[in-house]
Scaffold this active site. Structure first.
Site, PDB file in Angstrom:
ATOM      1  CE  LYS A  13       0.286   0.038  -0.732  1.00 50.33           C
ATOM      2  NZ  LYS A  13      -1.576  -0.299  -0.400  1.00 50.33           N
ATOM      3  NE  ARG A  88      -0.951   5.043   3.798  1.00 51.36           N
ATOM      4  CZ  ARG A  88       0.019   3.646   4.007  1.00 51.36           C
ATOM      5  NH1 ARG A  88       0.648   3.048   4.247  1.00 51.36           N
ATOM      6  NH2 ARG A  88      -0.820   2.066   3.875  1.00 51.36           N
ATOM      7  NE  ARG A 127      -3.459  -7.418   3.574  1.00 51.78           N
ATOM      8  CZ  ARG A 127      -2.999  -6.182   2.989  1.00 51.78           C
ATOM      9  NH1 ARG A 127      -2.394  -5.672   2.065  1.00 51.78           N
ATOM     10  NH2 ARG A 127      -3.696  -5.208   4.328  1.00 51.78           N
ATOM     11  NE  ARG A 161      -1.611  -5.107   7.544  1.00 53.87           N
ATOM     12  CZ  ARG A 161      -1.569  -4.758   6.835  1.00 53.87           C
ATOM     13  NH1 ARG A 161      -1.290  -4.602   5.642  1.00 53.87           N
ATOM     14  NH2 ARG A 161      -2.151  -3.451   7.191  1.00 53.87           N
ATOM     15  NE  ARG A 172      -5.331  -0.485   6.900  1.00 57.59           N
ATOM     16  CZ  ARG A 172      -5.320  -1.483   6.309  1.00 57.59           C
ATOM     17  NH1 ARG A 172      -6.337  -2.675   7.006  1.00 57.59           N
ATOM     18  NH2 ARG A 172      -5.238  -2.854   5.093  1.00 57.59           N
TER      19      ARG A 172
END
Ligand code: ADP
Ligand code: ADP
Ligand code: ZN
Length: 216
Positions: A13, A88, A127, A161, A172
């Protein structure tokens, strides 16, 4: 044009929202980025949100809808808003309709990034981003062109992160399945949903999204 990018953590996203921002002058509205900025600044919202985010659970609907409302009033959203990581929950989806209607705006598309769950852990644990300009990278799928140097701003400083670890990713993903995936049928009933193959390479995903926005 106001669009939602919907998909599980790591679906791409943020990557696609940045492209749309660069290519079309639309504004990326990422509640995750806004919450991380609040945590960093130590605001009351950030203080409340931090533990919830570290655990991979969802921050309250009121908090995120409040920050989205404020963000929608900024001038850079005039050419279009890309909602990234929001809504969400069904309650957030309803609040978003109201926030848009109050401003004489409406949703044009809900673009679902369809991905294999197996790929997500690898995407998320690999990431990292430029600490200076926020450009996104990946250990395997998108390394900087010159090792250790940001392609965009030349910085040598990168960050990861705290919630991008395997254990939190599982939580998640479970949150996504339980609370976020169920909003798709609501948008489906309104004829807003378009699907793209999130497993394709980043340029191909971008091309699929462009074709939708250009009405092809
Ligand atoms: P999200 O915002 O949905 O959590 P990101 O856009 O941050 O996801 O992407 C997660 C990671 O996967 C990033 O490191 C990014 O570089 C990488 N990535 C994004 N899209 C693709 C793709 N189509 N193929 C391979 N890796 C991708
Ligand atoms: P990703 O797309 O990679 O899962 P985000 O950056 O969108 O990550 O979100 C990171 C965390 O911020 C979430 O796990 C959650 O705790 C919080 N968060 C972000 N957006 C929302 C939202 N719309 N509602 C509730 N919590 C949110
Ligand atoms: Zn940079």
């Amino acid at each position: 044009m106001n669009i939602i990018l919907l998909g599980p953590p790591g679906a791409g996203k943020g990557t696609q929202a940045s492209r749309l921002e660069a290519e079309r002058g639309m504004a990326q509205l990422s509640t995750g980025d806004m919450l991380r900025a609040a945590v960093k600044a130590g605001t009351p919202t950030g203080i409340k949100a931090k533990a919830v985010m570290d655990a991979g659970e969802l921050v309250s609907d009121d908090i995120v809808s409040g920050i989205i409302g404020e963000r929608l009033d900024m001038a850079d959203t005039a050419k279009g808003a890309i909602f990234d990581g929001y809504p969400r929950t069904a309650a957030q989806a309803e609040l978003l309709d109201a926030l848009l209607a109050e401003r004489g705006r409406k949703l044009d598309y809900v673009i679902e990034l369809v991905v294999d769950e197996d790929a997500l852990v690898e995407r998320i644990t690999g990431r990292f981003t430029c600490a200076n300009c926020g450009t996104g990278y990946h250990d395997k799928f998108k390394l900087p062109k010159v090792e250790g140097t940001c392609d965009v701003c030349g910085s040598h400083d990168f960050k990861r992160r705290p919630d991008d670890n395997e254990e939190t990713v599982r939580t998640r993903m479970a949150e996504y399945r339980a609370k976020t995936a169920p909003i798709l049928p609501l948008y489906e009933a309104r004829g807003l949903v378009r699907r793209v193959d999130g497993m394709a390479d980043m340029d191909e995903v971008g091309a699929q999204i462009a074709a939708i926005l250009d009405g092809q």
